[in-house]
Design a protein around this motif. Structure first.
Motif, short mmCIF file in Angstrom:
data_model
loop_
_atom_site.label_atom_id
_atom_site.label_comp_id
_atom_site.label_asym_id
_atom_site.label_seq_id
_atom_site.Cartn_x
_atom_site.Cartn_y
_atom_site.Cartn_z
N PRO A 9 -0.36 0.92 -2.87
CA PRO A 9 1.03 1.29 -2.58
C PRO A 9 2.00 0.23 -3.07
O PRO A 9 1.70 -0.96 -3.07
CB PRO A 9 1.04 1.38 -1.05
CG PRO A 9 -0.38 1.58 -0.66
CD PRO A 9 -1.19 0.83 -1.66
N ARG A 10 3.15 0.69 -3.48
CA ARG A 10 4.14 -0.23 -4.02
C ARG A 10 5.36 -0.32 -3.10
O ARG A 10 5.66 0.63 -2.38
CB ARG A 10 4.59 0.24 -5.41
CG ARG A 10 3.48 0.30 -6.44
CD ARG A 10 3.98 0.96 -7.72
NE ARG A 10 5.04 0.20 -8.34
CZ ARG A 10 4.84 -0.77 -9.24
NH1 ARG A 10 3.61 -1.10 -9.61
NH2 ARG A 10 5.86 -1.41 -9.78
N VAL A 55 5.55 -2.35 2.17
CA VAL A 55 4.97 -1.55 1.10
C VAL A 55 4.78 -0.12 1.57
O VAL A 55 4.47 0.13 2.73
CB VAL A 55 3.61 -2.15 0.67
CG1 VAL A 55 2.89 -1.24 -0.33
CG2 VAL A 55 3.82 -3.53 0.06
N GLY A 56 5.02 0.85 0.67
CA GLY A 56 4.77 2.24 0.98
C GLY A 56 5.83 2.91 1.84
O GLY A 56 5.55 3.91 2.51
N THR A 57 7.05 2.40 1.84
CA THR A 57 8.14 3.00 2.61
C THR A 57 9.34 3.26 1.69
O THR A 57 9.33 2.89 0.52
CB THR A 57 8.60 2.09 3.76
OG1 THR A 57 9.30 0.95 3.21
CG2 THR A 57 7.43 1.61 4.59
#
Length: 314
Positions: A28-29, A105-107
């Protein structure tokens, strides 16, 4: 990602704050880089200061959203009710300095802890802000800004310097972040005799909220009842800390005033929504944003609550 910004107002972000390369190569970025986040906050400062000069709600809505925008727009509406001194200083520019960025990360969001400098009505203080691009057409908007009365707990960072988002439904200690508004509403609605006794410690912020209930009839010959209301914008943002979870949340309540013996004269700000006609019944609407820390064990601590009067009818 956490960033400790320079002491100046806005400005660039150095390469030494860039995330480690492996964090951006797989998995995830983050929704934004620290350099981009700094630019988002810079733009928010600029546009907000420009909008405040003329109380331009449309312009403000390009950089602000959610409950924070609703409170700001109410402030614009109530400008004429302010004392002359406050009206004169209303458009004074402000800046966020000593910024600390927390990027999970990932939001679709990130958080900023910063000192506010330049607001004419207050001394420098720490504020915790959330910017989200997932709620309104993909544009980055400031959706939360809460002033902290105490020290803000340290957000935990992973090996790559990123913060960890926590599900608002996850119970931490005695309650979940999604349950915070219900407990904080209890402070105002009952004076803290209900669920908040089991869920919140007695911080200065909590004591002030209880005082709203305790002083509800002060200088007013009317029956006053507070009723909790579900806010239109109810998203809760939560980050892992060293000892638990730090959460930003929205809450709302109504203040109903009724007299059976005489007419009540509307205050200047209430009259903006209802006119100056005296009545025996008023219903005032309030919206607030809160900042709380939920430890892994024990009760939560309310460390910030910004409440605003946003409308009325009778």
């Amino acid at each position: 990602m956490a960033l400790t910004g320079a002491a100046g107002c806005g400005g660039g972000v150095g390469d030494r704050f860039a995330p480690k390369s492996k964090a951006s190569e797989s998995g995830p970025r983050p929704a934004i880089t620290v350099q981009q986040a700094g630019a988002v906050v810079d733009r928010y400062e600029k546009v907000n200061n420009q909008a405040n000069k003329t109380r331009d709600s449309r312009l403000l809505s390009t950089v602000e959203g959610g409950a924070l925008l609703a409170s700001s727009q109410a402030g614009y509406e109530q400008f004429s009710a302010l004392p002359a001194k406050k009206r004169k200083s209303y458009g004074s520019p402000f800046f966020y300095i000593d910024r600390h960025f927390y990027i999970p990360v990932g939001t679709t969001w990130f958080a900023v802890e910063a000192t506010v400098k330049g607001e004419a009505s207050e001394k420098n203080f720490r504020r915790f802000l959330v910017f989200d691009r997932g709620a309104e057409n993909g544009a980055w908007k400031n959706v939360a800004g809460v002033s902290a009365e105490g020290k803000i707990p340290k957000v935990t960072l992973d090996d790559d310097g990123y913060a960890t988002a926590v599900s608002p439904d996850r119970k931490v200690g005695v309650l979940a972040p999604n349950d915070l508004a219900g407990s904080v509403n209890d402070l105002v609605v009952t004076g803290g005799t209900g669920k908040s006794k089991q869920t919140l410690v007695s911080t200065p912020t909590a004591q002030r909220a209880r005082a709203v209930h305790r002083n509800r009839n002060k200088n007013l010959s009317a029956r006053v009842v507070f009723t909790p209301v579900r806010p239109e914008h109810s998203t809760v943002y939560a980050l892992k800390t060293e000892l638990g979870v730090l959460a930003v949340f929205n809450g709302a309540y109504d203040k109903e005033m009724t007299s059976t013996t005489h007419y009540i004269k509307p205050s200047k700000d209430t009259a903006i929504y209802m006119g100056r006609k005296q009545r025996t019944h008023f219903n005032l609407h309030y919206l607030y944003q809160g900042l709380a820390h939920l430890p892994a064990t024990g009760k939560a601590s309310l460390i910030g609550r910004n409440a605003d009067f946003i409308g009325a009818e009778g």
